[in-house]
Write an enzyme that holds these catalytic residues in place. Structure first.
Site: not given
Ligand SMILES: Cc1cc2nc3c(=O)[nH]c(=O)nc-3n(C[C@H](O)[C@H](O)[C@H](O)COP(=O)(O)OP(=O)(O)OC[C@H]3O[C@@H](n4cnc5c(N)ncnc54)[C@H](O)[C@@H]3O)c2cc1C
Length: 399
Positions: A80, A209, A301, A305, A393
């Protein structure tokens, strides 16, 4: 030996969590010849189907390619080159490459990023244990930190040189940093996002948006045949309280333009409400425990980011550890928290600005409404303001 006479597992880097942060970190370390073990509390299907982010910044796209995880993204992702801002029934397109010297973003769902990284890890990488729940990180400030975890009905210990907490906002890692060394910065918002997935081709080929007196709306997509749409709703809204008909009618109102643009409807396949929060935990490191991704920070969101910040953190950690291996110097590891936080706070600022620019607070005054519109007019009319949005962005550089 543990209580059942089993020898503890050992690895260089113990990674808690197989979201985008943990999975990409395992891949980066594998490519650098550093072994790791990933512990994930959920099962594989759950991790692969959890609907979340969908926008990859240019830097994230580049990292996935270099990591060898970009093949399907390049085939199926949608590049995009801009977004549309919609307000007062008007439309304004922000042209990213023209404003940023060629940068763009990629629409490729987090679910797909995770599927690709899981497949690679299971084929080529170190152990990735599903349904392995970390219970605690112990000895973070010693030379041999440990993760206690539950797997296949018994408790085990993973001995490590380093532990990286990639376990999201609700994980256990953050709790291993003593409260007296910690500072938390937080803001919650009096609204959330009601999000739907719908089996219908997106009604516009870029994200829209929309700022409306009734609240914010976002048109996004997961593929050429699946739309992802969001509505600002009051905090605490139950998704089931909204019928599909009510959602489509409200989306139509908020996206309405003076030029007769139409929103195509289709079957809704998923519906959920996401709360909005800004959160930063400082520091992101304690001894040999490092926090990455949502474990350390949350952004609303609106700026897309969250996933991209998680990628920046693990790239910074992998580089720092590789540097330590190659030179014997821990300077980059020591700088990890400060390096990540610089980028985190820029993303926090950007996400906050986008949120307050486009959402209508329940107690918004007519004065604030006019200011919002003036800010949008400024972006639409002044290249400097528009460039600032486009640079934010498409992404801030990794530290
Ligand atoms: C509706 C929505 C829309 C979004 N849109 C965007 C977007 O467009 N662009 C963007 O950049 N971000 C977006 N985000 C944010 C993005 O999804 C998160 O920032 C991202 O998932 C972070 O990744 P992470 O690996 O840090 O954490 P997570 O994806 O939360 O992964 C953490 C992992 O740790 C595991 N875990 C937790 N506790 C334990 C434990 N005790 N032992 C073992 N495993 C454990 C969980 O099961 C999970 O699999 C959005 C979020 C939501 C909810």
């Amino acid at each position: 030996m543990n209580s059942e006479g089993k020898r503890p597992m050992r690895t260089t880097v113990g990674i808690i969590g197989a979201g985008p942060a943990g999975l990409l970190l395992a891949r980066l370390l594998h490519n650098a010849g550093i072994d790791s073990v990933v512990l994930e509390s959920r099962d594989r299907a759950y991790v692969e189907h959890r609907q979340r982010a969908g926008i990859l910044e240019q830097g994230t796209v580049d990292v996935l390619r270099v990591a060898g995880a970009g093949e399907r993204m390049d085939r199926e992702g949608l590049r995009h080159d801009g977004i549309e801002l919609r307000f007062d029934k008007k439309r304004h397109r922000v042209d990213f490459p023209a404003l940023t010297g060629g940068r763009s973003v990629m629409v490729y769902a987090q679910t797909e990023v995770c599927k690709d990284l899981i497949a690679l890890q299971l084929k080529e990488g170190g152990p990735l244990l599903f349904e392995a729940e970390a219970l605690a990180v112990e000895g973070a400030d010693t030379d041999s930190p440990r993760v206690r975890f539950r797997y296949e009905g018994s408790e085990d210990v993973l001995e490590c040189d380093y532990v990286v907490g990639c376990d999201g906002f609700w994980g256990v890692s953050r709790g291993a940093i003593p409260a007296e060394l910690t500072r938390v910065f937080e803001r919650t918002y009096p609204f959330g996002w009601l999000g739907i997935l719908a089996d219908v081709a997106p009604s516009h080929d870029e994200l829209v948006y929309a700022r409306h007196d009734r609240g914010f709306a976002l048109l996004s997509m997961r593929s050429p045949s699946v739309s992802r749409l969001y509505l600002q709703v009051p905090e605490g809204t139950d998704a089931e309280a909204w019928s599909d008909e009510a959602i489509w009618a409200e989306l139509e109102r908020r996206f309405e333009t003076a030029d007769g643009w139409r929103l195509e409807r289709g079957p809704v396949t998923q519906k959920s409400v996401t709360p909005m929060r800004s959160y930063v935990h400082e520091p992101m490191r304690h001894g040999r425990l490092f926090l990455a991704g949502d474990a350390a920070h949350i952004v609303p969101p609106t700026g897309a980011k969250g996933l991209n910040l998680a990628v920046g953190d693990v790239v910074t950690f992998a580089r720092a550890l590789t540097h330590e291996r190659e030179t014997g110097s821990a300077e980059l590891l020591d700088a990890y928290s400060a390096t990540c936080l610089r980028r985190v706070w820029q993303a926090e600022r950007f996400s906050y600005d986008m949120t307050t620019l486009l959402h209508r607070a329940p107690d918004a005054t007519p004065f604030e409404d006019r200011l919002q519109l003036a800010r949008l007019e400024r972006i639409a009319g002044a290249r400097a303001a528009e460039t600032d949005l486009a640079e934010g962005y498409t992404g801030f550089p990794f530290g």
